[in-house]
Design a protein around this motif. Structure first.
Motif, PDB file in Angstrom:
ATOM      1  N   MET A 118       0.837  -1.200   0.000  1.00 18.91           N
ATOM      2  CA  MET A 118       0.000   0.000   0.000  1.00 18.91           C
ATOM      3  C   MET A 118       0.872   1.249   0.000  1.00 18.91           C
ATOM      4  O   MET A 118       1.873   1.317   0.726  1.00 18.91           O
ATOM      5  CB  MET A 118      -0.883  -0.034   1.249  1.00 18.91           C
ATOM      6  CG  MET A 118      -1.950   1.005   1.300  1.00 18.91           C
ATOM      7  SD  MET A 118      -3.115   0.670   2.656  1.00 18.91           S
ATOM      8  CE  MET A 118      -2.029   0.581   4.055  1.00 18.91           C
ATOM      9  N   GLY A 119       0.513   2.202  -0.823  1.00 17.29           N
ATOM     10  CA  GLY A 119       1.269   3.442  -0.909  1.00 17.29           C
ATOM     11  C   GLY A 119       2.337   3.457  -1.989  1.00 17.29           C
ATOM     12  O   GLY A 119       2.860   4.521  -2.332  1.00 17.29           O
ATOM     13  N   GLN A 120       2.641   2.289  -2.534  1.00 15.69           N
ATOM     14  CA  GLN A 120       3.646   2.206  -3.592  1.00 15.69           C
ATOM     15  C   GLN A 120       3.026   2.543  -4.946  1.00 15.69           C
ATOM     16  O   GLN A 120       1.823   2.405  -5.164  1.00 15.69           O
ATOM     17  CB  GLN A 120       4.245   0.802  -3.637  1.00 15.69           C
ATOM     18  CG  GLN A 120       5.045   0.437  -2.394  1.00 15.69           C
ATOM     19  CD  GLN A 120       6.254   1.324  -2.222  1.00 15.69           C
ATOM     20  OE1 GLN A 120       7.084   1.440  -3.122  1.00 15.69           O
ATOM     21  NE2 GLN A 120       6.354   1.975  -1.073  1.00 15.69           N
ATOM     22  N   GLU A 121       3.898   2.948  -5.850  1.00 15.85           N
ATOM     23  CA  GLU A 121       3.475   3.215  -7.228  1.00 15.85           C
ATOM     24  C   GLU A 121       3.588   1.938  -8.055  1.00 15.85           C
ATOM     25  O   GLU A 121       4.531   1.160  -7.863  1.00 15.85           O
ATOM     26  CB  GLU A 121       4.370   4.298  -7.832  1.00 15.85           C
ATOM     27  CG  GLU A 121       4.128   4.566  -9.310  1.00 15.85           C
ATOM     28  CD  GLU A 121       5.104   5.591  -9.869  1.00 15.85           C
ATOM     29  OE1 GLU A 121       4.956   6.791  -9.540  1.00 15.85           O
ATOM     30  OE2 GLU A 121       6.007   5.181 -10.642  1.00 15.85           O
ATOM     31  N   VAL A 122       2.626   1.721  -8.928  1.00 18.87           N
ATOM     32  CA  VAL A 122       2.729   0.601  -9.859  1.00 18.87           C
ATOM     33  C   VAL A 122       2.455   1.096 -11.277  1.00 18.87           C
ATOM     34  O   VAL A 122       1.708   2.053 -11.479  1.00 18.87           O
ATOM     35  CB  VAL A 122       1.740  -0.546  -9.525  1.00 18.87           C
ATOM     36  CG1 VAL A 122       2.075  -1.180  -8.203  1.00 18.87           C
ATOM     37  CG2 VAL A 122       0.310  -0.075  -9.567  1.00 18.87           C
ATOM     38  N   ILE A 123       3.084   0.425 -12.221  1.00 19.05           N
ATOM     39  CA  ILE A 123       2.836   0.698 -13.634  1.00 19.05           C
ATOM     40  C   ILE A 123       2.447  -0.604 -14.303  1.00 19.05           C
ATOM     41  O   ILE A 123       3.191  -1.581 -14.253  1.00 19.05           O
ATOM     42  CB  ILE A 123       4.072   1.302 -14.324  1.00 19.05           C
ATOM     43  CG1 ILE A 123       4.424   2.645 -13.693  1.00 19.05           C
ATOM     44  CG2 ILE A 123       3.811   1.483 -15.823  1.00 19.05           C
ATOM     45  CD1 ILE A 123       5.679   3.281 -14.248  1.00 19.05           C
ATOM     46  N   LEU A 124       1.279  -0.608 -14.890  1.00 23.59           N
ATOM     47  CA  LEU A 124       0.796  -1.769 -15.629  1.00 23.59           C
ATOM     48  C   LEU A 124       0.976  -1.480 -17.110  1.00 23.59           C
ATOM     49  O   LEU A 124       0.625  -0.396 -17.584  1.00 23.59           O
ATOM     50  CB  LEU A 124      -0.683  -2.033 -15.308  1.00 23.59           C
ATOM     51  CG  LEU A 124      -1.038  -2.098 -13.825  1.00 23.59           C
ATOM     52  CD1 LEU A 124      -2.516  -2.435 -13.650  1.00 23.59           C
ATOM     53  CD2 LEU A 124      -0.156  -3.062 -13.070  1.00 23.59           C
ATOM     54  N   ARG A 125       1.503  -2.469 -17.814  1.00 21.81           N
ATOM     55  CA  ARG A 125       1.866  -2.234 -19.206  1.00 21.81           C
ATOM     56  C   ARG A 125       1.001  -3.035 -20.157  1.00 21.81           C
ATOM     57  O   ARG A 125       0.603  -4.160 -19.871  1.00 21.81           O
ATOM     58  CB  ARG A 125       3.330  -2.581 -19.420  1.00 21.81           C
ATOM     59  CG  ARG A 125       4.253  -1.770 -18.533  1.00 21.81           C
ATOM     60  CD  ARG A 125       5.718  -2.113 -18.735  1.00 21.81           C
ATOM     61  NE  ARG A 125       6.516  -1.536 -17.648  1.00 21.81           N
ATOM     62  CZ  ARG A 125       6.875  -0.269 -17.586  1.00 21.81           C
ATOM     63  NH1 ARG A 125       6.536   0.568 -18.552  1.00 21.81           N
ATOM     64  NH2 ARG A 125       7.603   0.168 -16.559  1.00 21.81           N
ATOM     65  N   CYS A 126       0.790  -2.452 -21.306  1.00 21.35           N
ATOM     66  CA  CYS A 126      -0.055  -3.063 -22.333  1.00 21.35           C
ATOM     67  C   CYS A 126       0.562  -2.768 -23.698  1.00 21.35           C
ATOM     68  O   CYS A 126       1.091  -1.675 -23.918  1.00 21.35           O
ATOM     69  CB  CYS A 126      -1.465  -2.469 -22.235  1.00 21.35           C
ATOM     70  SG  CYS A 126      -2.575  -2.837 -23.605  1.00 21.35           S
ATOM     71  N   VAL A 127       0.491  -3.750 -24.574  1.00 21.83           N
ATOM     72  CA  VAL A 127       0.831  -3.509 -25.971  1.00 21.83           C
ATOM     73  C   VAL A 127      -0.433  -3.762 -26.779  1.00 21.83           C
ATOM     74  O   VAL A 127      -0.848  -4.913 -26.951  1.00 21.83           O
ATOM     75  CB  VAL A 127       1.974  -4.416 -26.457  1.00 21.83           C
ATOM     76  CG1 VAL A 127       2.267  -4.139 -27.936  1.00 21.83           C
ATOM     77  CG2 VAL A 127       3.223  -4.184 -25.621  1.00 21.83           C
ATOM     78  N   PRO A 128      -1.087  -2.717 -27.252  1.00 17.68           N
ATOM     79  CA  PRO A 128      -2.308  -2.889 -28.035  1.00 17.68           C
ATOM     80  C   PRO A 128      -2.007  -3.480 -29.409  1.00 17.68           C
ATOM     81  O   PRO A 128      -0.849  -3.590 -29.815  1.00 17.68           O
ATOM     82  CB  PRO A 128      -2.845  -1.456 -28.165  1.00 17.68           C
ATOM     83  CG  PRO A 128      -2.103  -0.651 -27.145  1.00 17.68           C
ATOM     84  CD  PRO A 128      -0.780  -1.314 -26.998  1.00 17.68           C
ATOM     85  N   ILE A 129      -3.047  -3.833 -30.122  1.00 18.03           N
ATOM     86  CA  ILE A 129      -2.886  -4.303 -31.494  1.00 18.03           C
ATOM     87  C   ILE A 129      -2.333  -3.159 -32.335  1.00 18.03           C
ATOM     88  O   ILE A 129      -2.780  -2.009 -32.205  1.00 18.03           O
ATOM     89  CB  ILE A 129      -4.227  -4.837 -32.033  1.00 18.03           C
ATOM     90  CG1 ILE A 129      -4.613  -6.081 -31.229  1.00 18.03           C
ATOM     91  CG2 ILE A 129      -4.149  -5.144 -33.518  1.00 18.03           C
ATOM     92  CD1 ILE A 129      -5.992  -6.636 -31.537  1.00 18.03           C
ATOM     93  N   SER A 130      -1.396  -3.469 -33.191  1.00 17.65           N
ATOM     94  CA  SER A 130      -0.513  -2.438 -33.739  1.00 17.65           C
ATOM     95  C   SER A 130      -1.210  -1.351 -34.541  1.00 17.65           C
ATOM     96  O   SER A 130      -0.793  -0.204 -34.505  1.00 17.65           O
ATOM     97  CB  SER A 130       0.585  -3.083 -34.599  1.00 17.65           C
ATOM     98  OG  SER A 130       0.000  -3.753 -35.694  1.00 17.65           O
ATOM     99  N   ASN A 131      -2.251  -1.622 -35.279  1.00 18.12           N
ATOM    100  CA  ASN A 131      -2.872  -0.582 -36.093  1.00 18.12           C
ATOM    101  C   ASN A 131      -4.089   0.046 -35.407  1.00 18.12           C
ATOM    102  O   ASN A 131      -4.811   0.833 -36.022  1.00 18.12           O
ATOM    103  CB  ASN A 131      -3.267  -1.128 -37.460  1.00 18.12           C
ATOM    104  CG  ASN A 131      -4.291  -2.239 -37.359  1.00 18.12           C
ATOM    105  OD1 ASN A 131      -4.390  -2.897 -36.325  1.00 18.12           O
ATOM    106  ND2 ASN A 131      -5.062  -2.451 -38.416  1.00 18.12           N
TER     107      ASN A 131
END
Lengths: 115, 114
Positions: free
Chosen positions: B15-28
């Motif tokens: 709790m209190g920490q930063e998180v980054i969630l990553r995504c690679v969408p479909i290219s076009n």
């Protein structure tokens, strides 16, 4: 307010039996309607969608759904289920001509197919 | 067939920490979305993103949340100071166009905040 209701949280059924998963929507504007399936530990996969035209829509894996405007329903059906159809099924609505881009989801129905 | 990918599949944080969630969408694809699903609840919209800016956000998407497309392929969701109630499955989605075009979803990141 716009909402999507899936009354059945869980539907148990035997293999090769027919199944219907219910979905009702409430909206003051026209909607596009979608059914997604989520297999264990996987993302949401589109089964089928209704945009316009014929009210009976056929999707993948033998599923179909019928849009009924008067009853504001979009029930999902399959005449004969397989064990592999065991999954969570989500109905979703997209509000047309509002400028919004979001899908509004129902709470999901878990389909449990047993031998 | 092109698909949306997400990393990590599971993130545990304090709790209190930063998180980054990553995504690679479909290219076009041009439209990008984040949704979340708290255990046992419905999938909820968080934010949509088009042309390098937020086009819509829900009331859940408060100042603790931000999104970014840092390059031509990634789309990230940052939570600055996580709370216990942020524990959920986070889904990224993309679509070629808006206006009800099919949104393709990734497999999700399960975030657990301790």
């Amino acid at each position: 307010a716009q909402s999507v209701t899936q009354l059945d949280s869980q539907v148990p059924v035997f293999e090769e039996a027919p199944v219907e998963l219910r979905c009702n929507y409430s909206s003051s504007v026209s909607v596009y309607l979608f059914w997604y399936v989520q297999y264990p530990n996987q993302g949401l996969q589109l089964l089928l969608k209704y945009l316009s035209g014929s009210t009976l829509v056929k999707g993948i894996n033998g599923f179909e759904a019928e849009f009924n405007k008067s009853q504001t329903s979009f029930h999902l059906r399959k005449p004969s289920v397989h064990i592999s159809d065991t999954a969570e099924y989500f109905c979703a609505a997209f509000l047309m001509n509002t400028g919004f881009q979001k899908l509004v989801f129902g709470t999901g129905t878990r389909l449990l197919v047993s031998p | 067939e092109p698909e949306v990918t997400q990393t990590p599949s599971h993130q545990v944080t304090q709790m209190g920490q930063e998180v980054i969630l990553r995504c690679v969408p479909i290219s076009n694809h041009l439209y990008f979305y984040w949704y979340r699903q708290i255990l046992g609840q419905k999938v909820e919209f968080l934010v949509s993103f088009y042309n390098n800016e937020i086009s819509e956000k829900s009331e859940i998407f408060d100042d603790q949340f931000s999104v970014e497309r840092p390059d031509g392929s990634n789309f990230t969701l940052k939570i600055r100071s996580t709370k216990l109630e942020d524990s959920a499955m986070y889904f990224c989605a993309s679509s070629l166009s808006g206006g009800g075009d099919t949104q393709y979803f990734g497999p999700g990141t399960r975030l657990t905040v301790l």
